[in-house]
Design a protein around this motif. Structure first.
Motif, short mmCIF file in Angstrom:
data_model
loop_
_atom_site.label_atom_id
_atom_site.label_comp_id
_atom_site.label_asym_id
_atom_site.label_seq_id
_atom_site.Cartn_x
_atom_site.Cartn_y
_atom_site.Cartn_z
N CYS A 239 61.37 15.82 87.02
CA CYS A 239 62.35 16.81 86.55
C CYS A 239 61.70 17.71 85.50
CB CYS A 239 63.57 16.13 85.95
SG CYS A 239 64.47 15.00 87.04
N ALA A 240 60.42 18.00 85.67
CA ALA A 240 59.65 18.68 84.64
C ALA A 240 59.77 20.19 84.70
CB ALA A 240 58.19 18.27 84.73
N GLY A 241 60.52 20.72 85.66
CA GLY A 241 60.74 22.15 85.73
C GLY A 241 59.85 22.83 86.75
N ALA A 242 60.16 24.11 87.01
CA ALA A 242 59.54 24.83 88.11
C ALA A 242 58.07 25.16 87.88
CB ALA A 242 60.31 26.11 88.40
N VAL A 243 57.58 25.02 86.64
CA VAL A 243 56.15 25.18 86.38
C VAL A 243 55.45 23.82 86.31
CG1 VAL A 243 54.41 25.99 84.74
CG2 VAL A 243 56.43 27.39 85.21
N ALA A 244 55.99 22.90 85.51
CA ALA A 244 55.29 21.63 85.27
C ALA A 244 55.40 20.65 86.43
CB ALA A 244 55.83 20.98 84.00
N THR A 245 56.52 20.64 87.15
CA THR A 245 56.63 19.72 88.29
C THR A 245 55.54 19.97 89.33
OG1 THR A 245 58.95 19.06 88.08
CG2 THR A 245 58.06 19.16 90.30
N PRO A 246 55.32 21.21 89.78
CA PRO A 246 54.22 21.40 90.73
C PRO A 246 52.85 21.06 90.15
CG PRO A 246 55.20 23.51 90.11
CD PRO A 246 56.11 22.46 89.62
N GLN A 247 52.68 21.23 88.83
CA GLN A 247 51.40 20.82 88.22
C GLN A 247 51.17 19.32 88.40
OE1 GLN A 247 50.23 22.64 84.26
NE2 GLN A 247 52.41 23.12 84.27
N VAL A 248 52.22 18.52 88.12
CA VAL A 248 52.08 17.06 88.25
C VAL A 248 51.83 16.68 89.70
CG1 VAL A 248 53.26 14.85 87.98
CG2 VAL A 248 53.45 16.59 86.19
N LEU A 249 52.55 17.32 90.62
CA LEU A 249 52.36 17.03 92.04
C LEU A 249 50.93 17.36 92.48
CD1 LEU A 249 55.74 18.33 93.49
CD2 LEU A 249 54.96 15.97 93.51
N MET A 250 50.46 18.54 92.11
CA MET A 250 49.11 18.93 92.53
C MET A 250 48.05 18.04 91.91
SD MET A 250 49.21 23.12 92.79
CE MET A 250 50.13 23.44 91.28
N ALA A 251 48.24 17.66 90.64
CA ALA A 251 47.27 16.77 89.99
C ALA A 251 47.26 15.39 90.63
CB ALA A 251 47.61 16.64 88.50
N SER A 252 48.36 15.04 91.32
CA SER A 252 48.45 13.75 91.99
C SER A 252 48.00 13.82 93.44
CB SER A 252 49.90 13.25 91.95
OG SER A 252 50.42 13.26 90.62
N GLY A 253 47.62 15.01 93.90
CA GLY A 253 47.19 15.18 95.28
C GLY A 253 48.34 15.10 96.26
N ILE A 254 49.53 15.49 95.82
CA ILE A 254 50.74 15.32 96.63
C ILE A 254 51.30 16.68 97.04
CG2 ILE A 254 53.14 14.54 96.59
CD1 ILE A 254 52.30 12.43 94.57
N GLY A 255 51.69 16.78 98.30
CA GLY A 255 52.58 17.83 98.73
C GLY A 255 51.93 19.12 99.19
N ASP A 256 51.89 19.34 100.51
CA ASP A 256 51.49 20.63 101.05
C ASP A 256 52.54 21.67 100.67
OD1 ASP A 256 49.28 19.50 102.22
OD2 ASP A 256 50.29 19.16 104.14
N GLY A 257 52.10 22.84 100.31
CA GLY A 257 53.04 23.92 99.97
C GLY A 257 53.50 23.90 98.53
N VAL A 258 53.03 22.97 97.72
CA VAL A 258 53.44 22.92 96.32
C VAL A 258 52.92 24.15 95.59
CG1 VAL A 258 53.19 21.66 94.15
CG2 VAL A 258 53.52 20.41 96.28
#
Length: 460
Positions: A239-258
């Motif tokens: 629930c980190a928001g529209a900037v930080a949530t994709p950062q966490v996802l990308m740093a975790s190697g998760i989610g095409d289209g992030v």
């Protein structure tokens, strides 16, 4: 190990944590990257002081609005998130927004109960407005209603625009007062609304930025903090928001289209002069708005909004002219140490034409009796190329980013990250496209909806 680990103490995260611990039975840990304590200006609904780039409660991300047009984008840093530093506007999505997403469970009728549950509307009653939710909803009245409001409404009527008495009724766009989640000038953000009372199952930690999600054979089992600390959990909700949530996802190697295909509202401020006394100290900054159709969008694709606070250079009064249903889409890329954010504003002639129309409509409101325009000059206003140049020099963003981890691309309709068990996203990054009205109320509604969707088992 906790049952539910929530990453981010913004509007959706605080709402989710509060609802999950309304009744005892599950352990919830809420991690916030910023501090937990409040500041006087954060309680002041009339203040936008914390949106200043160097304010300690502003993440202040560098971004590119258009090629060659750099900007510092404010995002809330601390408990309450961006809802603790914004203009305290409380508007819902329109039916055209939610129904247009085409996502099962996310139609306007599906979302309405979550808005109602959150709200205590002091002005409107009935089944479509809440009367005992934790968030107060009021419109400018009495001394808190600036005299320019009546001139705005009169000018809009003179120009043939319809009245929209309740911006949260889901009706046709028009001119009407802007609802606010404040009382007598005091902001009521999600933290102060939902994280109150005895909550034995809830732990809240501040200054705990998350580096990545911890994965075990395709399942999220916790997070790793930037300090290196590992926290295990039965389910993780970003629930980190529209900037930080994709950062966490990308740093975790998760989610095409992030981080791809998100949208926001490009805007400019038209200053004007009047003879009114200054605004009441407790008056909300956003007072009245005209939502309008620029040619082929009966739901309204642009907005002219009256601001009565001197938060941009030039004086007390400004008309914010914004494109509410943009074609243009932005990107966020993982950077070191900060993300690379490109809005891609006004790429299409369709977008440029509609923003010109909004600015010219604002000028018409001024000519119809609202006040005296101080910029741009008439020869600029009447020439498309010159006006585009003025827009480029004055372009900003409404800071309404949505869709950076969207339903259908990154998460499913139950907010589960596609391809990863035990991980959900619940904030405005899941909204497929930015709504025609500001998304602050929708962030809370997402937290309300996520609380219903969560299926963590009760401890034995």
């Amino acid at each position: 190990m906790v049952d539910v680990l929530i990453v981010g103490g913004g509007s959706a995260g605080c709402t989710l944590a509060g609802r999950l611990t309304d009744r005892p039975g599950r352990s919830v840990l809420l991690l916030e990257a910023g501090p937990l304590d409040s500041l006087p200006e954060l309680r002041d609904a009339t203040s936008l002081a914390a949106t200043a780039p160097r304010h300690p409660r502003n993440w202040a991300y560098a971004a590119e609005l258009r090629p060659g047009n750099s900007h510092i984008v404010p995002r809330g840093k601390g408990l309450g998130g961006s809802g603790a530093i914004n203009g305290a506007n409380w508007t819902r999505v329109t039916p055209a927004d939610a129904d247009g997403w085409g996502v099962p469970g996310w139609s306007y009728a599906d979302l309405l109960p979550h808005y109602v549950r959150a709200e205590h509307d002091h002005d409107f009653a009935g089944p479509h407005h809440g009367d005992h939710g934790p968030v107060p909803v009021v419109r400018p009245a009495g001394d808190l209603r600036h005299p320019a409001v009546d001139r705005f409404l009169e000018a809009a009527a003179k120009l043939g625009f319809p009245d929209e008495a309740d911006k949260n009724a889901g009706g046709a766009p028009g001119a009407g007062l802007v609802p606010s989640n404040s009382l007598n000038g005091v902001r009521v953000d999600a933290a102060s609304a939902y994280l109150v009372g005895e909550r034995p199952g809830l732990t809240v930690r501040g200054l705990a930025p998350v580096a990545r999600v911890l994965l075990d054979h395709g399942r999220a089992c916790g997070v790793v903090l930037r300090s290196g600390e590992i926290i295990e959990a039965g389910e993780v909700v970003l629930c980190a928001g529209a900037v930080a949530t994709p950062q966490v996802l990308m740093a975790s190697g998760i989610g095409d289209g992030v981080g791809q295909g998100w949208s926001d509202h490009p805007s400019v401020y038209l200053p004007f002069a009047d003879v009114d006394p200054g605004a009441h100290p407790q008056a909300p900054g956003s007072q009245v708005a005209l939502d309008l159709d620029c040619g082929a969008d009966p739901a309204g694709d642009a907005e002219v909004l009256l601001f009565v606070r001197p938060f941009v250079p030039g004086g007390d009064l400004h008309l914010m002219c914004a494109l509410q249903a943009p074609d243009s889409r932005g990107t966020i890329e993982l950077g070191d140490p900060r993300p690379r954010i490109a809005y891609g504003y006004l790429r299409t002639e369709h977008d440029r034409r509609r923003l010109r129309h909004a600015i010219r409509t604002a000028a018409e409101l001024l000519r119809a009796g609202l006040g005296r325009r101080t910029a741009p000059e008439g020869d600029v206003l009447g020439n498309d190329r010159a006006l585009d140049g003025w827009i480029a020099e004055n372009l900003t963003t409404s800071v309404h980013m949505c869709g950076s981890a969207a339903i259908g691309r990154v998460v499913d309709a139950e907010l589960r990250v596609i391809g990863v068990d035990g991980l959900r996203v619940a904030d405005t990054s899941v909204i497929p496209t930015v709504p025609r009205r500001g998304p602050a109320a929708t962030a809370v509604a997402i937290g309300e909806k996520a609380a219903e969707l969560l299926t963590v088992e009760e401890p034995a």
